[in-house]
Write a protein that holds these residues in place. Structure first.
Motif, mmCIF file in Angstrom:
data_model
loop_
_atom_site.group_PDB
_atom_site.id
_atom_site.type_symbol
_atom_site.label_atom_id
_atom_site.label_comp_id
_atom_site.label_asym_id
_atom_site.label_seq_id
_atom_site.Cartn_x
_atom_site.Cartn_y
_atom_site.Cartn_z
ATOM 1 N N ASN A 1 4.763 12.023 18.206
ATOM 2 C CA ASN A 1 6.218 11.904 17.351
ATOM 3 C C ASN A 1 7.052 11.754 18.337
ATOM 4 N N ILE A 2 7.257 11.153 18.479
ATOM 5 C CA ILE A 2 8.933 11.588 19.798
ATOM 6 C C ILE A 2 9.149 9.235 19.123
ATOM 7 N N LEU A 3 7.898 8.744 20.051
ATOM 8 C CA LEU A 3 8.185 7.512 20.959
ATOM 9 C C LEU A 3 8.264 6.124 19.523
ATOM 10 N N ARG A 4 7.160 7.028 19.378
ATOM 11 C CA ARG A 4 7.081 5.872 17.367
ATOM 12 C C ARG A 4 6.993 7.374 16.528
ATOM 13 N N GLY A 5 6.645 6.297 14.959
ATOM 14 C CA GLY A 5 6.694 6.713 13.681
ATOM 15 C C GLY A 5 5.290 6.994 13.343
ATOM 16 N N TYR A 6 3.984 7.505 12.626
ATOM 17 C CA TYR A 6 3.293 7.669 11.729
ATOM 18 C C TYR A 6 2.929 6.506 10.530
ATOM 19 N N ARG A 7 4.470 6.884 9.823
ATOM 20 C CA ARG A 7 4.089 5.739 9.176
ATOM 21 C C ARG A 7 3.143 6.256 7.610
ATOM 22 N N ARG A 8 2.748 7.744 7.736
ATOM 23 C CA ARG A 8 2.163 8.220 6.712
ATOM 24 C C ARG A 8 3.301 8.017 5.308
ATOM 25 N N SER A 9 2.049 8.425 4.363
ATOM 26 C CA SER A 9 3.276 8.639 3.448
ATOM 27 C C SER A 9 3.703 9.893 2.952
ATOM 28 N N MET A 10 2.582 10.965 3.620
ATOM 29 C CA MET A 10 3.008 12.417 3.242
ATOM 30 C C MET A 10 3.065 13.406 4.814
ATOM 31 N N VAL A 11 4.165 14.383 4.670
ATOM 32 C CA VAL A 11 4.200 14.914 5.816
ATOM 33 C C VAL A 11 4.357 16.588 5.132
ATOM 34 N N GLY B 1 7.431 16.433 2.417
ATOM 35 C CA GLY B 1 7.984 15.799 2.025
ATOM 36 C C GLY B 1 7.057 14.543 1.568
ATOM 37 N N ARG B 2 7.303 13.047 1.147
ATOM 38 C CA ARG B 2 6.444 11.908 0.798
ATOM 39 C C ARG B 2 7.069 11.066 0.347
ATOM 40 N N ASN B 3 7.009 9.834 1.338
ATOM 41 C CA ASN B 3 7.544 8.663 0.393
ATOM 42 C C ASN B 3 7.250 8.655 -0.840
ATOM 43 N N PHE B 4 8.385 7.391 -1.822
ATOM 44 C CA PHE B 4 7.452 7.618 -3.144
ATOM 45 C C PHE B 4 7.895 6.215 -3.052
ATOM 46 N N ASN B 5 8.908 5.363 -2.707
ATOM 47 C CA ASN B 5 8.878 3.689 -2.665
ATOM 48 C C ASN B 5 8.907 3.108 -0.916
ATOM 49 N N GLY B 6 8.345 2.668 -0.156
ATOM 50 C CA GLY B 6 7.891 3.234 0.904
ATOM 51 C C GLY B 6 9.091 3.421 1.577
ATOM 52 N N ASP B 7 10.500 2.563 2.185
ATOM 53 C CA ASP B 7 11.529 3.557 2.903
ATOM 54 C C ASP B 7 12.575 3.462 2.282
ATOM 55 N N VAL B 8 12.038 3.279 0.700
ATOM 56 C CA VAL B 8 13.554 4.232 -0.111
ATOM 57 C C VAL B 8 13.642 5.752 0.353
ATOM 58 N N VAL B 9 14.923 5.737 0.578
ATOM 59 C CA VAL B 9 14.654 7.360 0.615
ATOM 60 C C VAL B 9 16.230 7.650 -1.514
ATOM 61 N N HIS B 10 16.023 9.152 -0.912
ATOM 62 C CA HIS B 10 17.095 9.530 -2.212
ATOM 63 C C HIS B 10 18.211 8.994 -2.224
ATOM 64 N N PHE B 11 19.252 8.410 -3.049
ATOM 65 C CA PHE B 11 20.451 7.598 -2.777
ATOM 66 C C PHE B 11 20.213 5.857 -3.052
ATOM 67 N N GLY B 12 18.707 5.935 -2.954
ATOM 68 C CA GLY B 12 18.760 4.693 -3.117
ATOM 69 C C GLY B 12 18.971 3.056 -2.048
ATOM 70 N N TYR B 13 19.408 3.632 -0.840
ATOM 71 C CA TYR B 13 18.516 3.111 0.087
ATOM 72 C C TYR B 13 17.351 3.199 1.155
ATOM 73 N N ARG B 14 17.593 2.037 1.640
ATOM 74 C CA ARG B 14 16.005 1.112 2.863
ATOM 75 C C ARG B 14 16.572 2.207 4.544
ATOM 76 N N ASP B 15 15.817 3.169 4.386
ATOM 77 C CA ASP B 15 16.020 4.373 5.813
ATOM 78 C C ASP B 15 14.791 3.530 6.967
ATOM 79 N N ASN B 16 15.017 4.128 8.288
ATOM 80 C CA ASN B 16 13.930 4.167 9.077
ATOM 81 C C ASN B 16 14.074 2.102 9.435
#
Ligand code: HEM
Lengths: 232, 468
Positions: B13-23, B164-179
């Protein structure tokens, strides 16, 4: 309401000013207290404040005891500074957050006094990254300095080392001072100067009294340079 | 002095993200030292303890059902029986722990560690943070059950969980795309779309060359314990979405009647924001973009200062900051990574990079049905040196704005400890002028966190051999 002081009250009040009492306090009372209640020396330097502007113009009072405190050792220190001063000043300029810095010999100590913006660790780390190799020659003259040079390879230890030699800054206001040292918060009566502060000064003989005066507080080096139009 | 790069010896989990929908994060206390050590040794083995093993950096032949990693706090290392002379070789900020560093991190007032809920109210009992990544709940439960049963149920005590879980791809609260932005490493090839300067491996892994020429971080001793380890600032950051959206309304209303309004948005350009969008709605988006440095869809202001929908697509990562940049100096992404732009601390460009792994918690906020549910970001800020990276960014750049005289004395507009009475933020206008926004509150509060050490696989095996 002020009550009439009895002869006994007057005796107790006058006691601290008597030679005998002062002798007993210095040689018996304080060492006995200190041995019974060991006090950890307070960490040096300023504390970060919630208000951003208060985190500008911090003061460092770095006291470094020389290995050789004789006039010869002190002369060596003076020479080491003189030989490297241009590079050190150029480096401080590159660090970008330093207002003033100067070196002073006080008894057997080489002191560096400086005024810098922001966080202490970042200041020292940037200092190492910029002029660490030059500073090694100076640290080599200091007691316990060998353990942290070359500082480029001992970054964390060097920062801790400097932190430990940066003077503890007693709070600015008497009220804060009394509060920090658990006094019964009651004005500026020095007779109440709390035991904790006395023990702290026993553990930590050199301190900075407050964080210092500023003629133009809340401006960073870069802001001043920008306002003066000399580039930052 | 750089050590070799051996993927199967690194936590994955250091050098890359797993891109799973839940943690799911399990907040663990070591209950039985010996049983816990045996368990760590078992999960470090490739075949794992009853099928559970640490996900490493090794390439996958097929995507696993879940991924699993662990981080240890300083108290955790102590609880596992690491010797005092070894503990002493860890850096001061990690030894003291996140709660002791509150002043530097802006954790005061409503973010004060004294206000953090359990189990973060007792940092001395928070020893291990285990993270489970999956795409469905049963897999999270399965791993959790396994951990609860470790050492016959004696090894570890689960003192709390956070999910935590993704609710819309890489979008976080406040509505920005993150990551979007991450440091790029020569040895990792999974995200060719990231176009940024290469970061040396020592940005995140101990024992490798750092981004400061000639500077090395101390590797905690002995070597098998410290080498290829990484530090992490785990943060639970509650976001006040209602306050944020309300502030966008307020600022947009002000801009609508501001004498410089045409330099904020050229009359007629509203259509660039979408079909039939009102001027007010477009101005809201402009305020949001200036505070972040990216439009909410991720497009960088530095490359597209006037619209989130540039006619010809722009790179999301290949840009830099100049004096004329359309991105305000005080915007969140520019504060946290000024890239090659001019800054006060001349040697700090590119040296404070963080690897960020975050996932939202709490459901998306629905403005038509306001609620009091807590929501925010479960953030992980990884680096080889917490003081140089996470803390340095937090205190000097986000909370103080030391990097540029134009923003010094102001806080990050998105996450700083702002007070409406004193907060300010300068938007940069299309004509080079600026407008100062004021009166915004603190939108983000810290609700927990810890500094952890992400040990290498050999380090876990080393811990398993400890006695006493
Ligand atoms: C709830 C809190 C936070 C929110 C909503 C947030 C949001 C964002 C967003 C939307 C981006 C742009 C996406 C991207 O470039 O990948 C971003 C980038 C970034 N954030 Fe945050 N952030 C938060 C907390 C933090 C904290 C606490 C730090 C560091 C101490 C941080 C450091 C960064 C960095 C380094 C970048 C990348 C900038 C770049 O490389 O260009 N963020 N953040």
């Amino acid at each position: 309401m002020e009550s009439e002081a009895t002869w006994f009250d007057r005796l107790v009040d006058a006691l601290p000013n008597t030679r005998l009492f002062q002798f007993i306090a210095e040689w018996i009372l304080v060492p006995y207290w200190a041995a019974r209640t060991p006090v950890k020396p307070q960490p040096g330097g300023p504390r970060m404040a919630p208000q951003p502007s208060e985190n500008l113009q911090h003061m460092m009072n770095l006291i470094m005891p020389l290995k050789d405190k004789s006039p010869i050792g002190r002369a060596k220190a003076a020479l080491a500074i003189a030989q490297n001063v241009d590079e050190i000043y150029a480096g401080l300029n590159n660090v970008g957050t330093v207002h003033f810095a100067r070196f002073v010999l006080v008894d057997g100590n080489l002191c560096m006094f400086s005024v810098y913006d922001g966080d202490f660790s970042n200041y020292i780390r940037d200092f190492i990254a910029t002029i660490g190799s030059v500073f090694n020659a100076i640290v080599a003259l200091i007691e316990d300095g060998d353990a942290v040079i070359p500082c480029e390879h001992h970054v964390e230890a060097f920062i801790d080392w400097v932190h430990a030699r940066d003077l503890y800054q007693v709070p600015d206001l008497a009220t804060d001072l009394l509060a920090q040292h658990n006094a019964a918060a009651s004005g500026d009566d020095l007779r109440l100067l709390p035991r904790d502060l006395i023990l702290q000064l026993h553990a930590n003989p050199n301190v900075s009294l407050g964080s210092g005066y500023r003629g133009y507080p809340a401006f960073s080096v870069a802001q001043i340079r920008q306002k003066l139009g000399v580039g930052w | 002095m750089s050590v070799a790069f051996i993927p199967h010896e690194l936590q994955g989990n250091i050098l890359r993200g797993y891109r799973r929908s839940m943690v799911r994060y399990l907040l663990l206390e070591v209950a039985d030292r010996q049983a816990a050590r045996i368990w760590l040794g078992a999960i470090a083995a490739r075949e794992g303890a009853d099928g559970l093993s640490i996900t490493t950096e090794s390439a996958w032949s097929s995507k696993p059902d879940f991924c699993f990693n662990v981080g240890l706090t300083f108290e955790g290392l102590r609880a596992l029986g690491v010797a005092p002379d070894s503990l002493q070789t860890f850096p001061t900020e990690f030894v003291e722990g996140m709660t002791a560093r509150a002043a530097k991190l802006g954790d005061f007032g409503p973010s004060d560690p004294q206000t953090w809920p359990a189990p973060f109210d007792e940092p001395a009992r928070l020893h291990i943070i285990a993270s489970i990544y999956a795409d469905d709940e049963p897999h999270l439960d399965q791993v959790q059950a396994h951990i609860a049963a470790a050492g016959g149920g004696r090894a570890l005590r689960i003192r709390g969980t956070r999910e935590g879980r993704n609710f819309n791809g890489d979008v976080v609260h406040f509505g920005y795309r993150d990551n979007i932005s991450q440091p790029r490493f020569a040895v990792i090839h999974d995200r060719p779309e990231i176009s940024e300067p290469m970061a040396p491996l020592g940005t995140v892994l101990l024992g490798h060359e750092t981004s400061f020429e000639g500077l090395f971080w101390r590797v905690p001793q002995p070597d098998p314990l410290g080498l290829n380890g990484c530090f992490n600032a785990f943060r639970i950051l509650a976001q006040d979405v209602a306050a944020f959206e309300t502030y966008l309304d307020q600022a947009a209303e002000e801009l609508l009647v501001h004498r410089l309004t045409e330099h904020v948005l050229k009359p007629g350009d509203e259509a660039k924001f979408g079909q039939g969008i009102s001027r007010l709605a477009a101005l809201r988006e402009i305020v949001a973009a200036h505070m972040c440095g990216r439009w909410r869809n991720g497009v960088p202001l530095a490359l597209s200062p006037d619209t989130p929908n540039p006619q010809s697509p722009v790179s999301l990562t290949d840009f830099d900051y100049t004096a004329q940049s359309g991105c305000p100096v005080g915007a969140h992404v520019r504060r946290s990574n000024p890239r090659g732009g001019k800054i006060v601390q001349r040697i700090e460009n590119h040296t404070r990079r963080l690897v960020r792994r975050g996932i939202p918690y709490g459901g998306p906020y629905d403005p038509t049905r306001p609620d009091d549910e807590e929501r925010g970001l479960l953030g992980n800020f990884l680096g080889a040196n917490l003081g140089t990276q996470f803390e340095a960014i937090s205190c000097d750049w986000l909370n103080l704005g030391l990097q540029d005289p134009q923003i010094t004395g102001s806080n990050d507009p998105l996450l700083g400890a702002n007070e409406p009475a004193t907060s300010w933020f300068d938007m940069s206008l299309l004509n080079g002028a600026s407008i100062r926004l004021r009166g915004f509150p603190r939108f983000v509060r810290t609700r927990g966190g810890a500094y952890t050490f992400l040990p290498s696989i050999p380090a876990l095996r080393y811990l398993a051999t400890l006695t006493g």
